[in-house]
Design a protein around this motif. Structure first.
Motif, PDB file in Angstrom:
ATOM      1  N   ALA A  45      13.395   1.496 -15.593  1.00 48.07           N
ATOM      2  CA  ALA A  45      13.345   0.051 -15.377  1.00 48.07           C
ATOM      3  C   ALA A  45      11.959  -0.363 -14.890  1.00 48.07           C
ATOM      4  N   ARG A  46      11.708  -1.663 -14.898  1.00 46.11           N
ATOM      5  CA  ARG A  46      10.454  -2.230 -14.435  1.00 46.11           C
ATOM      6  C   ARG A  46      10.690  -2.853 -13.053  1.00 46.11           C
ATOM      7  N   GLN A  47       9.836  -2.520 -12.092  1.00 51.17           N
ATOM      8  CA  GLN A  47      10.019  -3.048 -10.738  1.00 51.17           C
ATOM      9  C   GLN A  47       8.685  -3.574 -10.213  1.00 51.17           C
ATOM     10  N   THR A  48       8.741  -4.685  -9.504  1.00 57.23           N
ATOM     11  CA  THR A  48       7.565  -5.291  -8.902  1.00 57.23           C
ATOM     12  C   THR A  48       7.550  -4.972  -7.416  1.00 57.23           C
ATOM     13  N   LEU A  49       6.447  -4.373  -6.961  1.00 56.88           N
ATOM     14  CA  LEU A  49       6.321  -3.975  -5.562  1.00 56.88           C
ATOM     15  C   LEU A  49       5.252  -4.808  -4.873  1.00 56.88           C
ATOM     16  N   ALA A  50       5.571  -5.283  -3.683  1.00 57.73           N
ATOM     17  CA  ALA A  50       4.600  -6.040  -2.893  1.00 57.73           C
ATOM     18  C   ALA A  50       3.597  -5.078  -2.263  1.00 57.73           C
ATOM     19  N   THR A  51       2.335  -5.478  -2.265  1.00 54.73           N
ATOM     20  CA  THR A  51       1.291  -4.706  -1.597  1.00 54.73           C
ATOM     21  C   THR A  51       0.441  -5.669  -0.768  1.00 54.73           C
ATOM     22  N   GLY A  52      -0.658  -5.178  -0.251  1.00 52.91           N
ATOM     23  CA  GLY A  52      -1.535  -6.023   0.551  1.00 52.91           C
ATOM     24  C   GLY A  52      -2.354  -5.182   1.507  1.00 52.91           C
ATOM     25  N   PRO A  53      -3.044  -5.817   2.450  1.00 57.93           N
ATOM     26  CA  PRO A  53      -3.847  -5.083   3.435  1.00 57.93           C
ATOM     27  C   PRO A  53      -2.967  -4.477   4.517  1.00 57.93           C
ATOM     28  N   VAL A  54      -2.199  -3.465   4.133  1.00 56.65           N
ATOM     29  CA  VAL A  54      -1.170  -2.916   5.022  1.00 56.65           C
ATOM     30  C   VAL A  54      -1.762  -1.960   6.058  1.00 56.65           C
ATOM     31  N   ALA A  55      -2.607  -1.024   5.632  1.00 54.22           N
ATOM     32  CA  ALA A  55      -3.089   0.035   6.532  1.00 54.22           C
ATOM     33  C   ALA A  55      -3.829  -0.532   7.731  1.00 54.22           C
ATOM     34  N   SER A  56      -4.669  -1.545   7.497  1.00 51.22           N
ATOM     35  CA  SER A  56      -5.448  -2.117   8.605  1.00 51.22           C
ATOM     36  C   SER A  56      -4.548  -2.784   9.627  1.00 51.22           C
ATOM     37  N   GLN A  57      -3.506  -3.469   9.146  1.00 52.61           N
ATOM     38  CA  GLN A  57      -2.583  -4.103  10.089  1.00 52.61           C
ATOM     39  C   GLN A  57      -1.708  -3.061  10.774  1.00 52.61           C
ATOM     40  N   GLU A  58      -1.335  -2.036  10.047  1.00 51.22           N
ATOM     41  CA  GLU A  58      -0.472  -0.997  10.618  1.00 51.22           C
ATOM     42  C   GLU A  58      -1.155  -0.281  11.771  1.00 51.22           C
ATOM     43  N   ALA A  59      -2.460  -0.039  11.665  1.00 55.78           N
ATOM     44  CA  ALA A  59      -3.190   0.688  12.702  1.00 55.78           C
ATOM     45  C   ALA A  59      -3.160  -0.053  14.029  1.00 55.78           C
ATOM     46  N   ILE A  60      -3.528  -1.343  14.028  1.00 58.03           N
ATOM     47  CA  ILE A  60      -3.534  -2.089  15.291  1.00 58.03           C
ATOM     48  C   ILE A  60      -2.119  -2.465  15.721  1.00 58.03           C
ATOM     49  N   LYS A  61      -1.222  -2.558  14.748  1.00 62.03           N
ATOM     50  CA  LYS A  61       0.187  -2.799  15.090  1.00 62.03           C
ATOM     51  C   LYS A  61       0.709  -1.738  16.046  1.00 62.03           C
ATOM     52  N   MET A  62       0.316  -0.481  15.828  1.00 59.06           N
ATOM     53  CA  MET A  62       0.800   0.612  16.662  1.00 59.06           C
ATOM     54  C   MET A  62      -0.061   0.810  17.907  1.00 59.06           C
ATOM     55  N   LEU A  63      -1.376   0.908  17.733  1.00 61.45           N
ATOM     56  CA  LEU A  63      -2.259   1.159  18.877  1.00 61.45           C
ATOM     57  C   LEU A  63      -2.192   0.039  19.907  1.00 61.45           C
ATOM     58  N   GLY A  64      -2.031  -1.194  19.434  1.00 60.31           N
ATOM     59  CA  GLY A  64      -1.966  -2.325  20.349  1.00 60.31           C
ATOM     60  C   GLY A  64      -0.574  -2.650  20.808  1.00 60.31           C
ATOM     61  N   THR A  65       0.397  -1.782  20.505  1.00 60.93           N
ATOM     62  CA  THR A  65       1.824  -2.016  20.810  1.00 60.93           C
ATOM     63  C   THR A  65       2.230  -3.432  20.425  1.00 60.93           C
ATOM     64  N   ASN A  66       1.845  -3.819  19.209  1.00 58.83           N
ATOM     65  CA  ASN A  66       2.220  -5.145  18.705  1.00 58.83           C
ATOM     66  C   ASN A  66       3.575  -5.094  17.998  1.00 58.83           C
ATOM     67  N   GLY A  67       3.660  -4.285  16.930  1.00 58.23           N
ATOM     68  CA  GLY A  67       4.957  -4.033  16.311  1.00 58.23           C
ATOM     69  C   GLY A  67       5.294  -4.878  15.110  1.00 58.23           C
ATOM     70  N   GLY A  68       4.518  -5.961  14.852  1.00 60.93           N
ATOM     71  CA  GLY A  68       4.849  -6.807  13.713  1.00 60.93           C
ATOM     72  C   GLY A  68       4.536  -6.134  12.395  1.00 60.93           C
ATOM     73  N   GLY A  69       5.527  -5.976  11.549  1.00 60.83           N
ATOM     74  CA  GLY A  69       5.352  -5.250  10.300  1.00 60.83           C
ATOM     75  C   GLY A  69       4.849  -6.129   9.168  1.00 60.83           C
ATOM     76  N   PHE A  70       4.080  -5.537   8.262  1.00 59.21           N
ATOM     77  CA  PHE A  70       3.657  -6.242   7.044  1.00 59.21           C
ATOM     78  C   PHE A  70       4.868  -6.509   6.161  1.00 59.21           C
ATOM     79  N   PHE A  71       5.818  -5.569   6.165  1.00 56.66           N
ATOM     80  CA  PHE A  71       7.037  -5.702   5.381  1.00 56.66           C
ATOM     81  C   PHE A  71       8.231  -5.953   6.302  1.00 56.66           C
ATOM     82  N   ASN A  72       9.265  -6.535   5.730  1.00 57.14           N
ATOM     83  CA  ASN A  72      10.441  -6.876   6.525  1.00 57.14           C
ATOM     84  C   ASN A  72      11.102  -5.640   7.122  1.00 57.14           C
ATOM     85  N   ALA A  73      11.063  -4.519   6.412  1.00 55.37           N
ATOM     86  CA  ALA A  73      11.698  -3.293   6.902  1.00 55.37           C
ATOM     87  C   ALA A  73      10.846  -2.559   7.933  1.00 55.37           C
ATOM     88  N   ASN A  74       9.650  -3.083   8.217  1.00 52.55           N
ATOM     89  CA  ASN A  74       8.765  -2.545   9.243  1.00 52.55           C
ATOM     90  C   ASN A  74       8.441  -1.072   8.958  1.00 52.55           C
TER      91      ASN A  74
END
Length: 567
Positions: A214-243
């Motif tokens: 089948a054909r599937q569309t996947l969302a992407t974006g500047p995930v890695a940069s946000q993920e790094a400060i999300k964890m180190l800064g104890t922020n926690g907000g995920g780029f994706f809904n499933a975090n």
């Protein structure tokens, strides 16, 4: 529970303890404003920023001025993010053509990220553009974390200084933490995540062929940069809904382990920095020991509860641990450990759905936040929150030995105790008050998807998470409504700043006092007795306040489960 699971937990703690002193040493250099190896490269940028902003980094501030600058800075950033979210549809880097957010969702999200809560009433990949993610949110991930560490530095100076009227410079503290700690670490961390398979792109989506053809569309974006400060800064907000349960945010067991380490790393290091600042590193180790005891107790209960599984399902022939809402690639141990880590810190990132945990397994993350998120806590916020409990603990100890309470050479008098009680009392007052209100109003009762004790737990967890500036959720609550967006936004603001201002007042009072040397009558604050007293005070003041609400929620839910009933 398995030996492999316990080895994972013990390895996690051992690595963190090994990192505590190196990270604490680097933080102490920033606390003192000393040069670091990075100054050769980044020093000109720092000085350029000061010249551009008209700031003298050597100019010290009183606690009142420090508080005013901090509050105005965060208020302006909140308004800026609100504007970005409302105008999203007219701004660039919006390849999906997403419209601006509603008034209530923009308010909730702007306050959420400004307060280091990162509560999300939306699905990131289908609601926010790349610009909103990078500019509106990521800027807060850095600056809210830097603010927390700067505030911890201010309180450290209160204990360390003698007959001083100032506690540092907010702008210098924030700039140095961002430039010499958070930014370099996040660049390295983001590169590691990219190598591990986390996307970093300005593209909106990619189309792929699945194994089924089948054909599937996947969302992407500047995930890695946000993920790094999300964890180190104890922020926690995920780029994706499933975090961090999403494979694009957390693809492997290794990234999962590193993410957990990064949530705690700076918080552990700050305990050593405190000890170094007051001239006795044993003080820092004592605080870390109390934090670690509380953390391991929570991990033990959560891991046991999730490993034991659900007896109702066992009777139906579905044996084994509770794997509902968990990623198979992580399993029970790593999921339970992540849940306790993210709520012992004020991170809120999740790699499993807390709403799907067993009643007691889900109660541990809830209870961690209700303790004031001082079991390591958020970067900066955890250590200064724990020191508020330490002030009350030394006050109790002083009463027992019949002397004026003293802590790290400073007399703890009525004003400090009153301010500490005021700061600590904010948490239960707002959590329980807003939970009670939402449990009787029609707008509040429309939120939870479950009825009975579990539905009450969903409401209780939401306000606990908001006031505690955690951001995780029992996902069964429909929160993107004017009622919940508005009330949770108010709760997040109060939970952040109504604690900070009394804390800064304590820092100013302590800095003005003389140093009082220890005497034979002083209560020792470095040994096992002191660690035990700290743990007891945190549990009594932070925990017993919420016992009736826990009895109505997760405890009642557990009793129903073992009697064969499910919510």
């Amino acid at each position: 529970m398995t030996l492999q699971g316990w080895l994972l937990i013990l390895a996690f703690v051992a690595i963190l303890l090994a990192l505590t002193r190196p990270i604490g040493t680097w933080l102490f250099a920033l606390y003192e404003g000393r040069r670091t190896p990075l100054h050769l490269l980044l020093g000109p940028i720092e000085r350029g920023f000061y010249r551009l902003a008209g700031i003298d980094p050597e100019e010290e501030m009183s606690w009142r001025r420090y508080a005013v600058h901090m509050l105005l800075f965060n208020a302006v950033l909140t308004l800026f993010t609100y504007a970005v979210l409302r105008l999203q549809g007219a701004l660039p880097f919006n390849p999906q053509g997403l419209a601006g957010l509603s008034q209530h969702l923009s308010f909730n999200t702007a306050v959420s990220f400004a307060t280091n809560t990162n509560w999300q009433s939306y699905a990131g990949e289908s609601t926010l553009s790349n610009l909103s993610q990078m500019l509106g949110l990521t800027i807060h991930n850095f600056l809210s974390a830097a603010t927390g560490i700067a505030l911890a530095f201010a309180l450290f100076r209160g204990f360390a200084r003698r007959q001083a009227s100032t506690i540092g410079n907010f702008w210098a503290d924030c700039t140095r933490v961002t430039l010499y700690l958070l930014l370099p670490l996040c660049i390295l961390y983001a590169l590691f995540l990219i190598l591990s398979g986390v996307p970093q792109s300005l593209a909106a989506t990619i189309d792929v062929n699945t194994l089924e053809g089948a054909r599937q569309t996947l969302a992407t974006g500047p995930v890695a940069s946000q993920e790094a400060i999300k964890m180190l800064g104890t922020n926690g907000g995920g780029f994706f809904n499933a975090n961090s349960a999403h494979p694009f945010e957390n693809p492997t067991a290794l990234t999962n382990f590193v993410q957990m380490l990064s949530i705690f790393a700076i918080g552990f290091g700050l305990t050593w920095t405190f000890g170094k600042a007051v001239g006795n590193t044993r003080q820092g180790w004592a605080i870390l020991s109390a934090m670690t005891i509380l953390f391991l107790a929570g991990v033990t209960v959560a891991y046991w509860a999730e490993s034991a599984g659900n007896p109702v399902l066992h009777q139906l022939g579905v044996a084994g641990a509770n794997m509902e809402g968990k990623e198979v690639r992580f399993g029970t141990a790593a999921s339970a450990l992540f849940a306790v880590v993210t709520t012992a810190a004020s991170c809120g990132a999740v790699n499993a759905m807390h709403d799907s945990f067993t009643a007691l397994g889900g109660m541990v993350p809830l209870f961690n936040i209700q303790l004031g998120e001082v079991v390591v806590g958020g970067v900066g916020a955890g250590i200064y929150g724990f020191l508020l409990f330490a002030i009350l603990a030394v006050f109790v100890a002083g009463l027992m030995v019949g002397r004026t309470p003293e802590y790290v050479g400073k007399k703890i008098e009525a004003r400090e105790v009153k301010l500490a009680v005021l700061a600590i009392a904010v948490l239960p007052l707002i959590i329980l008050g807003f939970t009670a209100l939402s449990s009787v109003l029609q707008q509040g009762l429309a939120g939870p998807l479950n009825k009975g004790p579990h539905g009450f737990s969903e409401i209780l967890y939401a306000f606990t998470s908001a006031v505690g500036n955690n951001g995780s959720a029992f996902a069964g609550l429909t929160a993107n409504t004017p009622y919940y967006d508005g009330l949770l936004g108010v709760a997040m603001w109060i939970g952040r700043f109504f604690i900070i201002v009394p804390m800064l007042a304590i820092a100013g009072n302590l800095a003005a006092k003389k140093h009082t040397p220890e005497s034979p009558g002083s209560f020792p604050t470095t040994g096992g007795l002191w660690v035990g007293l700290l743990v007891g005070i945190v549990l009594v003041l932070g925990g017993l306040t919420f016992l009736p609400s826990l009895a109505l929620g997760p405890i009642a839910d557990h009793l129903a489960m073992i009697s064969g009933q499910l919510s």
